[in-house]
Write a protein that holds these residues in place. Structure first.
Motif, PDB file in Angstrom:
ATOM      1  N   SER A 194       0.753  -1.056  -0.064  1.00  0.00           N
ATOM      2  CA  SER A 194      -0.061   0.004  -0.020  1.00  0.00           C
ATOM      3  C   SER A 194       0.827   1.048   0.073  1.00  0.00           C
ATOM      4  N   LEU A 195       0.194   2.459  -0.406  1.00  0.00           N
ATOM      5  CA  LEU A 195       0.902   3.548  -0.223  1.00  0.00           C
ATOM      6  C   LEU A 195       1.301   3.907   1.304  1.00  0.00           C
TER       7      LEU A 195
ATOM      8  N   TRP B 254      -5.511   7.370   1.873  1.00  0.00           N
ATOM      9  CA  TRP B 254      -5.297   7.509   0.247  1.00  0.00           C
ATOM     10  C   TRP B 254      -5.013   6.179  -0.382  1.00  0.00           C
ATOM     11  N   THR B 255      -5.732   6.174  -1.514  1.00  0.00           N
ATOM     12  CA  THR B 255      -5.625   4.979  -2.105  1.00  0.00           C
ATOM     13  C   THR B 255      -4.768   5.005  -3.729  1.00  0.00           C
ATOM     14  N   ASP B 256      -4.434   6.232  -4.055  1.00  0.00           N
ATOM     15  CA  ASP B 256      -3.678   6.747  -5.111  1.00  0.00           C
ATOM     16  C   ASP B 256      -3.101   7.975  -5.129  1.00  0.00           C
ATOM     17  N   THR B 257      -2.237   8.155  -6.202  1.00  0.00           N
ATOM     18  CA  THR B 257      -1.440   9.389  -6.012  1.00  0.00           C
ATOM     19  C   THR B 257      -1.979  10.671  -6.304  1.00  0.00           C
TER      20      THR B 257
ATOM     21  N   GLN C  62      -4.873  11.536  -5.237  1.00  0.00           N
ATOM     22  CA  GLN C  62      -5.307  12.361  -3.709  1.00  0.00           C
ATOM     23  C   GLN C  62      -3.945  12.892  -3.189  1.00  0.00           C
TER      24      GLN C  62
ATOM     25  N   TYR D  18       7.840   9.715  -4.919  1.00  0.00           N
ATOM     26  CA  TYR D  18       7.619   9.032  -5.978  1.00  0.00           C
ATOM     27  C   TYR D  18       8.708   8.653  -6.665  1.00  0.00           C
TER      28      TYR D  18
ATOM     29  N   VAL E 253       7.045   1.685 -10.087  1.00  0.00           N
ATOM     30  CA  VAL E 253       5.940   2.258 -10.210  1.00  0.00           C
ATOM     31  C   VAL E 253       6.083   3.595 -10.549  1.00  0.00           C
TER      32      VAL E 253
ATOM     33  N   VAL F 193       5.079   6.998 -11.655  1.00  0.00           N
ATOM     34  CA  VAL F 193       4.022   8.097 -11.242  1.00  0.00           C
ATOM     35  C   VAL F 193       3.913   9.330 -11.934  1.00  0.00           C
TER      36      VAL F 193
ATOM     37  N   SER G  48       2.684  12.949 -12.220  1.00  0.00           N
ATOM     38  CA  SER G  48       2.281  13.854 -11.407  1.00  0.00           C
ATOM     39  C   SER G  48       2.371  15.330 -11.470  1.00  0.00           C
TER      40      SER G  48
END
Length: 295
Positions: free
Chosen positions: A2-3, A37-40, A42, A65, A74, A76, A78
């Protein structure tokens, strides 16, 4: 992973070393949110709406990130990679003064600095009133044209962190870059005195004891003034690097004022369109004002 778990690991190995002021509180605030938070996206939205420590948080999240990319593969995307903020109003206002070297609208200012209307209004008002820094005043001007408001400034805040030997080398060089009877020598000396104005009393006693503490007026002259002043118009045109016409020895020439190239000596010269350097004393050159327009 998870984040939240990734962030905890990132903080322990890298993140906590990036925060110098109250890192525990900073971490607690972010760590609690990471649980939800479930994703970047947010995370990005949170950073973009912050009102304090915005740049500190942005830099940390971008580093996070990068950590995700290195350790978990991963990638990202942004908006935080393409913007920068300012944790202190003073820093943002100085950057705003530089941004306004070109005339800008309110919309351009908002889009560049990513600030709310109230913050932007307070910053612009402070700059209109004038920021005093080491005895120098940084100001902007506001104009209205066709129902639109524009802001601009010709003053560029420059603060060089130099040791005393470097200060001495620079100021001594500037004092000798033009002969005393050159029409622009006073302009150069004004720059030297403004540099000296930022020095400590200890530094003044060391490098210019005979001159003492500078007494420099805050009555700055902008480029519009230099473009119309006989003593400084040549320096203004050299800065612009634009063509103009001059009169010398009863003859008209078209070309540009330029710094002397290596081996040509000190000061500056007038180079014609054909590339010829006139063997002319700048004091004997008359600029034809109609040959250029201030802009």
């Amino acid at each position: 992973m998870s984040l939240h778990e990734s962030f905890v690991k990132f903080w322990r190995t890298e993140g906590k070393y990036m925060i110098s002021h109250n890192p525990e509180r900073f971490y607690d605030n972010l760590e609690r949110r990471m649980e939800w938070w479930t994703d970047t996206v947010q995370i990005d939205e949170y950073v973009l709406t912050l009102r304090s420590r915005k740049e500190t948080t942005r830099a940390l999240i971008v580093a996070f990130y990068d950590y995700l990319r290195r350790t978990e593969g991963v990638e990202v995307e942004s908006p935080l990679y393409d913007v920068s903020f300012y944790d202190y109003a003073f820093m943002r206002q100085l950057e705003m003064a530089k941004f306004l070297q070109q005339r800008r609208t309110l919309r351009e200012i908002d889009e560049h600095f990513h600030i709310d209307e109230r913050t932007r209004r307070e910053d612009l008002q402070a700059l209109e009133n004038g920021l005093e820094i080491f005895g120098a005043e940084i100001k902007i001007t506001k104009t209205r044209e066709d129902g639109r408001v524009f802001y601009e400034s010709t003053l560029h805040p420059i603060f060089l962190p130099l040791n005393l030997t470097e200060v001495y080398a620079m100021t001594e060089y500037l004092k000798n870059v033009l002969p005393p009877d050159d029409p622009n020598s006073q302009l150069v000396w004004d720059i030297v005195r403004r540099i000296e104005l930022q020095l400590s009393d200890y530094a003044i006693d060391k490098i210019c004891p005979a001159d003492g503490r500078p007494d420099v007026s805050n009555d700055y002259r902008d480029d519009r003034f230099f473009s119309t002043d006989d003593r400084h118009v040549q320096m203004y045109l050299m800065k612009r690097r634009s063509s103009c016409r001059i009169l010398w020895m009863g003859k008209e020439y078209t070309g540009t004022f330029e710094p002397r190239r290596s081996g040509e000596g000190r000061g500056y010269v007038f180079r014609t369109e054909s590339g010829e350097v006139l063997d002319a004393d700048p004091r004997d050159i008359e600029v034809i004002r109609e040959s250029f327009v201030y802009k």
